[in-house]
Design a protein around this motif. Structure first.
Motif, PDB file in Angstrom:
ATOM      1  N   LEU A 233       0.838  -1.203   0.000  1.00 32.46           N
ATOM      2  CA  LEU A 233       0.000   0.000   0.000  1.00 32.46           C
ATOM      3  C   LEU A 233       0.873   1.254   0.000  1.00 32.46           C
ATOM      4  CD1 LEU A 233      -2.801  -1.002   2.550  1.00 32.46           C
ATOM      5  CD2 LEU A 233      -2.929  -0.984   0.058  1.00 32.46           C
ATOM      6  N   GLY A 234       1.935   1.240   0.801  1.00 32.70           N
ATOM      7  CA  GLY A 234       2.840   2.383   0.826  1.00 32.70           C
ATOM      8  C   GLY A 234       3.512   2.610  -0.518  1.00 32.70           C
ATOM      9  N   HIS A 235       3.904   1.537  -1.187  1.00 28.50           N
ATOM     10  CA  HIS A 235       4.554   1.647  -2.497  1.00 28.50           C
ATOM     11  C   HIS A 235       3.605   2.218  -3.544  1.00 28.50           C
ATOM     12  CE1 HIS A 235       8.520  -0.690  -2.410  1.00 28.50           C
ATOM     13  NE2 HIS A 235       8.152  -0.559  -1.152  1.00 28.50           N
ATOM     14  N   ARG A 236       2.318   2.028  -3.361  1.00 32.32           N
ATOM     15  CA  ARG A 236       1.348   2.490  -4.370  1.00 32.32           C
ATOM     16  C   ARG A 236       0.635   3.772  -3.952  1.00 32.32           C
ATOM     17  NH1 ARG A 236      -0.782  -3.299  -6.855  1.00 32.32           N
ATOM     18  NH2 ARG A 236       1.222  -3.755  -7.837  1.00 32.32           N
ATOM     19  N   GLY A 237       1.245   4.477  -3.000  1.00 35.25           N
ATOM     20  CA  GLY A 237       0.739   5.789  -2.640  1.00 35.25           C
ATOM     21  C   GLY A 237      -0.427   5.797  -1.686  1.00 35.25           C
ATOM     22  N   LEU A 238      -0.721   4.674  -1.052  1.00 30.85           N
ATOM     23  CA  LEU A 238      -1.800   4.590  -0.070  1.00 30.85           C
ATOM     24  C   LEU A 238      -1.191   4.515   1.328  1.00 30.85           C
ATOM     25  CD1 LEU A 238      -3.964   1.948  -1.971  1.00 30.85           C
ATOM     26  CD2 LEU A 238      -4.327   4.416  -1.928  1.00 30.85           C
ATOM     27  N   ARG A 239      -2.015   4.677   2.349  1.00 29.54           N
ATOM     28  CA  ARG A 239      -1.529   4.602   3.726  1.00 29.54           C
ATOM     29  C   ARG A 239      -1.277   3.145   4.118  1.00 29.54           C
ATOM     30  NH1 ARG A 239      -2.533   8.983   7.222  1.00 29.54           N
ATOM     31  NH2 ARG A 239      -3.667  10.706   6.269  1.00 29.54           N
ATOM     32  N   PRO A 240      -0.091   2.817   4.647  1.00 32.42           N
ATOM     33  CA  PRO A 240       0.127   1.448   5.133  1.00 32.42           C
ATOM     34  C   PRO A 240      -0.891   1.022   6.189  1.00 32.42           C
ATOM     35  CG  PRO A 240       2.213   2.610   4.970  1.00 32.42           C
ATOM     36  CD  PRO A 240       1.134   3.635   4.723  1.00 32.42           C
ATOM     37  N   THR A 294      -5.920   1.158  -6.349  1.00 30.09           N
ATOM     38  CA  THR A 294      -6.803   1.939  -5.487  1.00 30.09           C
ATOM     39  C   THR A 294      -7.293   1.065  -4.335  1.00 30.09           C
ATOM     40  OG1 THR A 294      -8.811   1.349  -6.713  1.00 30.09           O
ATOM     41  CG2 THR A 294      -7.574   3.295  -7.472  1.00 30.09           C
ATOM     42  N   LEU A 295      -7.758   1.702  -3.274  1.00 31.28           N
ATOM     43  CA  LEU A 295      -8.239   0.944  -2.127  1.00 31.28           C
ATOM     44  C   LEU A 295      -9.438   0.063  -2.480  1.00 31.28           C
ATOM     45  CD1 LEU A 295      -7.633   0.404   0.829  1.00 31.28           C
ATOM     46  CD2 LEU A 295      -9.179   2.275   1.438  1.00 31.28           C
ATOM     47  N   PRO A 296     -10.436   0.535  -3.264  1.00 30.43           N
ATOM     48  CA  PRO A 296     -11.544  -0.361  -3.648  1.00 30.43           C
ATOM     49  C   PRO A 296     -11.071  -1.601  -4.403  1.00 30.43           C
ATOM     50  CG  PRO A 296     -12.160   1.913  -4.047  1.00 30.43           C
ATOM     51  CD  PRO A 296     -10.708   1.924  -3.688  1.00 30.43           C
ATOM     52  N   ALA A 297     -10.055  -1.462  -5.259  1.00 31.38           N
ATOM     53  CA  ALA A 297      -9.547  -2.626  -5.984  1.00 31.38           C
ATOM     54  C   ALA A 297      -8.896  -3.621  -5.027  1.00 31.38           C
ATOM     55  CB  ALA A 297      -8.541  -2.177  -7.048  1.00 31.38           C
ATOM     56  N   PHE A 298      -8.153  -3.109  -4.046  1.00 28.49           N
ATOM     57  CA  PHE A 298      -7.566  -3.988  -3.035  1.00 28.49           C
ATOM     58  C   PHE A 298      -8.662  -4.679  -2.218  1.00 28.49           C
ATOM     59  CE2 PHE A 298      -3.578  -1.612  -3.669  1.00 28.49           C
ATOM     60  CZ  PHE A 298      -2.660  -2.655  -3.628  1.00 28.49           C
ATOM     61  N   LEU A 299      -9.730  -3.974  -1.912  1.00 30.01           N
ATOM     62  CA  LEU A 299     -10.837  -4.560  -1.155  1.00 30.01           C
ATOM     63  C   LEU A 299     -11.486  -5.705  -1.920  1.00 30.01           C
ATOM     64  CD1 LEU A 299     -12.451  -1.317   0.297  1.00 30.01           C
ATOM     65  CD2 LEU A 299     -11.474  -3.176   1.646  1.00 30.01           C
ATOM     66  N   ALA A 300     -11.709  -5.519  -3.216  1.00 28.05           N
ATOM     67  CA  ALA A 300     -12.334  -6.571  -4.026  1.00 28.05           C
ATOM     68  C   ALA A 300     -11.445  -7.807  -4.088  1.00 28.05           C
ATOM     69  CB  ALA A 300     -12.616  -6.034  -5.427  1.00 28.05           C
ATOM     70  N   ALA A 301     -10.149  -7.608  -4.288  1.00 30.96           N
ATOM     71  CA  ALA A 301      -9.223  -8.743  -4.344  1.00 30.96           C
ATOM     72  C   ALA A 301      -9.165  -9.465  -3.005  1.00 30.96           C
ATOM     73  CB  ALA A 301      -7.830  -8.246  -4.743  1.00 30.96           C
ATOM     74  N   THR A 302      -9.224  -8.700  -1.921  1.00 29.67           N
ATOM     75  CA  THR A 302      -9.192  -9.289  -0.584  1.00 29.67           C
ATOM     76  C   THR A 302     -10.401 -10.188  -0.352  1.00 29.67           C
ATOM     77  OG1 THR A 302      -7.938  -7.435   0.325  1.00 29.67           O
ATOM     78  CG2 THR A 302      -9.203  -8.768   1.892  1.00 29.67           C
ATOM     79  N   ALA A 303     -11.560  -9.773  -0.807  1.00 29.23           N
ATOM     80  CA  ALA A 303     -12.770 -10.578  -0.621  1.00 29.23           C
ATOM     81  C   ALA A 303     -12.648 -11.929  -1.335  1.00 29.23           C
ATOM     82  CB  ALA A 303     -13.989  -9.817  -1.134  1.00 29.23           C
ATOM     83  N   VAL A 304     -12.092 -11.916  -2.548  1.00 23.60           N
ATOM     84  CA  VAL A 304     -11.969 -13.154  -3.318  1.00 23.60           C
ATOM     85  C   VAL A 304     -10.992 -14.124  -2.648  1.00 23.60           C
ATOM     86  CG1 VAL A 304     -11.221 -14.137  -5.523  1.00 23.60           C
ATOM     87  CG2 VAL A 304     -12.571 -12.036  -5.494  1.00 23.60           C
ATOM     88  N   LEU A 305      -9.816 -13.628  -2.279  1.00 18.18           N
ATOM     89  CA  LEU A 305      -8.824 -14.541  -1.695  1.00 18.18           C
ATOM     90  C   LEU A 305      -9.244 -15.030  -0.307  1.00 18.18           C
ATOM     91  CD1 LEU A 305      -6.777 -13.158   0.656  1.00 18.18           C
ATOM     92  CD2 LEU A 305      -5.985 -11.890  -1.331  1.00 18.18           C
TER      93      LEU A 305
END
Length: 400
Positions: A233-240, A294-305
């Motif tokens: 998240l930090g590498h992609r400009g989001l808050r760790p 983006t955070l929504p994209a990370f959220l969607a991937a998290t739900a699947v895994l």
């Protein structure tokens, strides 16, 4: 479910409410002490290395001093080590307390998993371990939010709150679990032997070796998520600290998936098929991490895994417990659990090095590829182990 199972489930939910500090250990080392990514990874690897003898000791202590005493000892030791990390004034002190944390970290697991396996019997183990997994997720829904809030304020408080929940869990189980029984001729309830009187030697079981190899790869995937997600998240400009929100989303998904998994068709899946499907979903979610920005994209991937993790975790411990001879559950689960220690040593190094040298996309794409290999391997690994086992009532699946 027997009362013992529910007490373990409730206590684990309490403990899980504060179990959010480990993913931020590398972040704390970097932000508080100015250490580089490689150094942070090595300190975390030291923690992971210490969990290997911890898991072995958990299985042996459960037999020698009793399961309840071992559980309480592990939780109290974790609390003291986490308070040490929170109060540390130097990188060296953090490293020492991280290793101490690792030495206590896995004492809990073999006796608690064995208590569940012995309390419910083979036919209900998948259901019981699913309830434990759901309890961890319920606690996780709160822990991620607390982590996101405290992480913005002061990362050290993550370790303080985690320590307090360890102490609360220890007190709950000390009061609720049945007292440890009389010890056998070698200081253990069974003297270190199975119910038939012969020694329990899990490492001579080829079936356990097969599960151990597959389990180590799965644990490496899980620890990559824990260790590398805040850094990604930090590498992609989001808050760790927003990793706490992703861990909460994962927990919510696990809870929501429980009723679906108890439906007739999912429950009737044979263990190899269910675990192969779980690994395929893990691969899809990790591929989502590789592309997410983006955070929504990370959220969607998290739900699947997360759905994939539910399918794997709900089955694997039941299969391992089914391999153990009567009276040998603690030792078999302790031996299998070393896979998590190996992964906890390896993941901080592999994750940070891949992230630093190849980038986040390569890290998550490679981890997804590993999951696809595991999906293809499950019929070969698990299939032979579950043939001939009694069938779970109402399903076509073995009562592993």
């Amino acid at each position: 479910m027997p009362r013992t199972v529910w007490m373990l489930v409730v206590a684990r939910a309490i403990n899980r409410l504060g179990a959010f500090s480990l993913p931020f250990l590398t972040v704390l080392i970097g932000t508080e002490f100015g250490a580089g990514t490689t150094t942070a990874g090595l300190v975390s690897a030291g923690f992971g290395l210490a969990t290997i003898p911890s898991r072995v000791a958990g299985g042996r202590l459960a037999g020698r001093i009793g399961r309840r005493r071992t559980i309480v000892l592990g939780l109290v030791g974790c609390a003291l080590a986490q308070l040490g990390i929170a109060a540390a004034g130097s990188l060296a002190a953090v490293a020492v307390f991280a290793v101490l944390l690792g030495l206590f970290f896995e004492l809990y697991e073999p006796p608690s998993q064995a208590l569940i396996a012995d309390a419910v019997g083979p036919a209900d183990r998948v259901r019981a371990y699913g309830a434990l997994n759901a309890a961890l997720a319920v606690g996780g829904t709160g822990s991620g939010l607390i982590a996101a809030g405290l992480g913005r304020w002061d990362l050290r408080w993550l370790f303080v709150v985690d320590a307090l929940t360890c102490l609360a869990c220890a007190l709950t189980l000390r009061l609720a679990l049945p007292a440890d029984g009389p010890r056998g001729p070698r200081g253990a309830p069974d003297g270190g032997t199975g119910a038939g009187g012969g020694p329990v030697r899990p490492w001579r079981d080829r079936g356990l070796w097969a599960m151990f190899a597959s389990g180590t790869a799965f644990a490496l995937v899980s620890m990559h998520i824990v260790m590398a997600l805040p850094l990604t998240l930090g590498h992609r400009g989001l808050r760790p600290a927003d990793a706490g929100l992703l861990f909460t989303a994962s927990a919510v998904t696990v809870v929501a998936a429980q009723p679906v998994l108890r439906l007739r068709r999912p429950a009737a899946l044979p263990d190899p098929a269910a675990m192969a499907l779980g690994y395929a979903l893990l691969a899809a979610g990790l591929a989502g991490y590789a592309a997410a920005g983006t955070l929504p994209a990370f959220l969607a991937a998290t739900a699947v895994l997360s759905v994939g993790e539910v399918l794997v975790l709900g089955r694997v411990l039941g299969v391992v417990a089914g391999l153990a001879p009567p009276g040998g559950t603690d030792r078999y689960l302790a031996a299998y659990g070393i896979s998590w220690g190996v992964a906890t040593v390896t993941a901080p190094v592999t994750a940070t090095q891949l992230l630093e040298r190849a980038g986040a996309g390569a890290l998550w794409a490679g981890t997804a590829a590993l999951c696809l290999v595991l999906a293809a391997a499950q019929p070969l690994v698990v299939g032979p182990l579950t043939r001939g086992l009694p069938v779970r009532p109402g399903t076509g699946a073995p009562a592993a």
